[in-house]
Design an enzyme around this catalytic site. Sequence first.
Site, PDB file in Angstrom:
ATOM      1  N   HIS A   1      -3.251  -8.161  -3.071  1.00  0.00           N
ATOM      2  CA  HIS A   1      -1.855  -8.591  -3.202  1.00  0.00           C
ATOM      3  C   HIS A   1      -1.222  -8.707  -1.830  1.00  0.00           C
ATOM      4  O   HIS A   1      -1.434  -7.858  -0.965  1.00  0.00           O
ATOM      5  CB  HIS A   1      -1.052  -7.596  -4.046  1.00  0.00           C
ATOM      6  CG  HIS A   1      -1.497  -7.569  -5.465  1.00  0.00           C
ATOM      7  ND1 HIS A   1      -0.983  -8.402  -6.432  1.00  0.00           N
ATOM      8  CD2 HIS A   1      -2.449  -6.830  -6.083  1.00  0.00           C
ATOM      9  CE1 HIS A   1      -1.584  -8.167  -7.582  1.00  0.00           C
ATOM     10  NE2 HIS A   1      -2.483  -7.216  -7.402  1.00  0.00           N
TER      11      HIS A   1
ATOM     12  N   CYS B   1       2.953  -9.412 -13.702  1.00  0.00           N
ATOM     13  CA  CYS B   1       1.674  -8.997 -13.127  1.00  0.00           C
ATOM     14  C   CYS B   1       1.730  -7.495 -12.900  1.00  0.00           C
ATOM     15  O   CYS B   1       2.531  -7.021 -12.089  1.00  0.00           O
ATOM     16  CB  CYS B   1       1.447  -9.739 -11.821  1.00  0.00           C
ATOM     17  SG  CYS B   1      -0.086  -9.318 -10.991  1.00  0.00           S
TER      18      CYS B   1
END
Length: 265
Positions: free
Chosen positions: A166, A224
């Site tokens: 990420h 998410c």
Amino acid sequence: MSIAFSKYQGLGNDFILIDNRHSDTPVIEPEEAVIWCDRHFGIGADGIIFVLPGQQGADYTMRIFNSDGSEPEMCGNGIRCMAKFIAELEGKVDTEVTYQIHTLAGIITPEVMIKGDVQVDMGEPRLSATEIPTSLGMIDDQVVNQSIEVDGKTWSVTCVSMGNPHCMNFVEDANAIELATIGPKFEHHPAFPQRTNTEFVQVIRPDYLRMRVWERGAGITLACGTGACATVVAGVLTGKSDRSCTVELPGGCLQIHWSLADNRV
Ligand code: ZDP
């Protein structure tokens, strides 16, 4: 051949779930995931999740294919959906139940709570550049407020792996970001050899963050789970957020806590 499937969503992050307990091999190939996930010509989903027999002492194994056919290591909302799906397969309704799930990011532990919410022990974040992986910064170092050039603009990013990569951008106004344009440019940037999920985060308060995500292999999604966890870790590392936060996503809110005591999220 006919294959039974179920459809679940966590905050609108939606998945096709397949009971694959009879075999260690998913019943469909990654290429087929692209067709199944197509929202017009298929069933429609952000990904496909297979419930496989457990490995290394775990109750079950999760494998997931993104809607582009790639295979991520982990999926936070997906594992919440999977826990509910398994509880239903096992006939465990209206009871608390915890599962040890083997994933490519290690053992992850979702717990179906009595009210029906699913809480997940997502394990420890991985912070070194090599583990994320990214070529930003030194191999053993954290990647916090690093400069990167994307689409003719310099961004200051903080990178965290929750098993999957990420890249967080703290911005003034998350809703003003043109996700569909900028997202793929981060995803495919050479600084990320495994590509990356990309988050745009607005600090409303230290305990309330608004986040929009461009997911690796799936594009814009409504939520998410791994990304919400990575966002809070990045918020703490940059001194912008508390360790306990509400993360507001387009599909709803997640409560995230990064424990000081054991470093788990
Ligand atoms: O890392 C990736 O390739 C993601 N697309 C995986 C899916 C992440 C997910 N949205 C989540 O909730 O963690 C399912």
